[in-house]
Design a protein around this motif. Sequence first.
Motif, PDB file in Angstrom:
ATOM      1  N   ARG A 116       0.846  -1.211   0.015  1.00  0.00           N
ATOM      2  CA  ARG A 116       0.027  -0.136  -0.040  1.00  0.00           C
ATOM      3  C   ARG A 116       0.793   1.403  -0.076  1.00  0.00           C
ATOM      4  N   PRO A 117       0.477   2.333  -1.018  1.00  0.00           N
ATOM      5  CA  PRO A 117       1.226   3.358  -1.150  1.00  0.00           C
ATOM      6  C   PRO A 117       1.154   4.426   0.148  1.00  0.00           C
ATOM      7  N   TRP A 118       0.143   3.980   1.029  1.00  0.00           N
ATOM      8  CA  TRP A 118      -0.056   5.036   2.057  1.00  0.00           C
ATOM      9  C   TRP A 118      -0.657   4.270   3.275  1.00  0.00           C
ATOM     10  N   ALA A 119       0.144   4.747   4.508  1.00  0.00           N
ATOM     11  CA  ALA A 119      -0.358   4.167   5.896  1.00  0.00           C
ATOM     12  C   ALA A 119      -1.435   4.822   6.509  1.00  0.00           C
ATOM     13  N   ASP A 120      -2.460   4.743   5.741  1.00  0.00           N
ATOM     14  CA  ASP A 120      -3.701   5.484   6.130  1.00  0.00           C
ATOM     15  C   ASP A 120      -4.547   5.094   7.193  1.00  0.00           C
ATOM     16  N   ASP A 124      -0.804   7.640  13.945  1.00  0.00           N
ATOM     17  CA  ASP A 124      -0.189   8.936  13.490  1.00  0.00           C
ATOM     18  C   ASP A 124      -0.456   9.454  12.394  1.00  0.00           C
ATOM     19  N   ALA A 125      -1.337  10.379  12.275  1.00  0.00           N
ATOM     20  CA  ALA A 125      -1.929  10.963  11.183  1.00  0.00           C
ATOM     21  C   ALA A 125      -0.750  11.564   9.916  1.00  0.00           C
ATOM     22  N   SER A 126       0.274  11.875  10.761  1.00  0.00           N
ATOM     23  CA  SER A 126       1.564  12.421  10.059  1.00  0.00           C
ATOM     24  C   SER A 126       1.982  11.451   9.108  1.00  0.00           C
ATOM     25  N   LYS A 127       1.432   9.955   9.440  1.00  0.00           N
ATOM     26  CA  LYS A 127       2.036   9.097   8.433  1.00  0.00           C
ATOM     27  C   LYS A 127       1.168   8.531   7.416  1.00  0.00           C
ATOM     28  N   HIS A 128       0.165   9.194   7.222  1.00  0.00           N
ATOM     29  CA  HIS A 128      -0.839   8.868   6.310  1.00  0.00           C
ATOM     30  C   HIS A 128      -0.808   8.723   4.838  1.00  0.00           C
ATOM     31  N   TYR A 129       0.220   9.378   4.737  1.00  0.00           N
ATOM     32  CA  TYR A 129       1.119   9.510   3.246  1.00  0.00           C
ATOM     33  C   TYR A 129       2.388   8.682   3.003  1.00  0.00           C
ATOM     34  N   THR A 130       2.641   8.082   4.153  1.00  0.00           N
ATOM     35  CA  THR A 130       4.001   7.165   3.937  1.00  0.00           C
ATOM     36  C   THR A 130       3.552   5.901   3.406  1.00  0.00           C
ATOM     37  N   PRO A 131       4.538   5.514   2.542  1.00  0.00           N
ATOM     38  CA  PRO A 131       4.017   3.906   1.948  1.00  0.00           C
ATOM     39  C   PRO A 131       4.570   2.845   3.193  1.00  0.00           C
ATOM     40  N   PHE A 284      -8.404  -6.880  10.475  1.00  0.00           N
ATOM     41  CA  PHE A 284      -7.515  -7.902  10.023  1.00  0.00           C
ATOM     42  C   PHE A 284      -6.468  -8.301  11.222  1.00  0.00           C
ATOM     43  N   PHE A 285      -5.553  -7.121  11.295  1.00  0.00           N
ATOM     44  CA  PHE A 285      -4.274  -7.446  12.509  1.00  0.00           C
ATOM     45  C   PHE A 285      -3.998  -5.846  12.613  1.00  0.00           C
ATOM     46  N   GLU A 286      -3.416  -6.038  13.997  1.00  0.00           N
ATOM     47  CA  GLU A 286      -3.170  -4.845  14.605  1.00  0.00           C
ATOM     48  C   GLU A 286      -2.335  -3.909  13.700  1.00  0.00           C
ATOM     49  N   HIS A 287      -1.383  -4.051  13.130  1.00  0.00           N
ATOM     50  CA  HIS A 287      -0.546  -3.021  12.331  1.00  0.00           C
ATOM     51  C   HIS A 287      -0.999  -2.867  10.797  1.00  0.00           C
ATOM     52  N   TRP A 288      -2.292  -3.295  10.566  1.00  0.00           N
ATOM     53  CA  TRP A 288      -3.021  -3.245   8.899  1.00  0.00           C
ATOM     54  C   TRP A 288      -2.898  -1.686   8.567  1.00  0.00           C
ATOM     55  N   HIS A 289      -2.050  -1.640   7.313  1.00  0.00           N
ATOM     56  CA  HIS A 289      -1.796  -0.152   6.800  1.00  0.00           C
ATOM     57  C   HIS A 289      -1.388   0.805   7.717  1.00  0.00           C
TER      58      HIS A 289
END
Length: 318
Positions: A116-120, A124-131, A284-289
Amino acid sequence: MWLTSFVACGGQSKADTSDETANQDVVNVPQFDADSAYYFVKTQVDFGPRAMNTAAHDACGDYLANKLAQYGAKVYNQRADIPSYEGKMLKARNIIGAFNPEAKRRVALFAHWDSRPWADNDPDASKHYTPILGANDGASGVGVLLEVARQLQQQPTAIGIDIILLDAEDVGNHRDSGLSDENSWCLGSQLWARTPHVSNYNARFGILLDMVGGANARFLYEYYSEQYARDINRKVWKAAKAIGYDNYFVEQGGGGATDDHLFINKIARIPTIDIIPTSQQYSFFEHWHTVKDDMDVITVPTLKAVGQTILQVIYNEK
Ligand code: AHN
Ligand code: ZN
């Protein structure tokens, strides 16, 4: 004397015949090497995020196609430019490894290899556009299937197997877009389902692996799999139980996932299930996206439970 000998001989040969019949029913299922699968997951993650149209993505694609060829598969690369929901052209590549390509009786195994290209979904909302690295969401299923490929080279199955690595799965609507179009996901599987790698392609059934490497994963009957391929769910969960993995494969209904199998069922009409974790607490799981979907979430015993179950199913297909 001749008669006695004949009777003895007949008796002996009868016993041999029934032994042979028994042996034909007992299939020698190879041992899935989950450490090897773990290494295949790590190798993908080491390329970095495999987001569409990036150098890491393309390099990983080459690696995957080379591995399938190395393990003796006939490899097909299905490339297409597909627009994302934002209108970006995505350079997609489905990678298919066909084992025993002449066989009519086939089973298809699927996983997506893009990340996924984004951790949406990151807290932490500052990560929402981090792959994301997508160790579990993407690489885990592919890692299991590469180990299946390695096993297929050492010991062929009675039927044909297609390992179908799908691209452009995780490009669906960003959570901040305000959109929720299921067709924005799974672009590689939509392409493959409309135009499979060979004309008139068919398989008895399909199995999709998604997020199959997490600690404490529990796989319940996924909702759409139950709608389209209930008997395949039963077959796979029964196989898991037979080899002692019913702690992972729980015979209960779970939620639905807008995942590649949905399009394979709807468009290609191959009955296909999704092995995907269900959680009461998380999607799905704790660290999904999130940016934490890295190698720390991957655990060898879960890869083993899923991989050995897949081998149990495919080596018992006649
Ligand atoms: C949703 O249900 C939104 N996604 C499931 C498909 C998926 C995304 N699998 C991995 N990432
Ligand atoms: Zn995802």
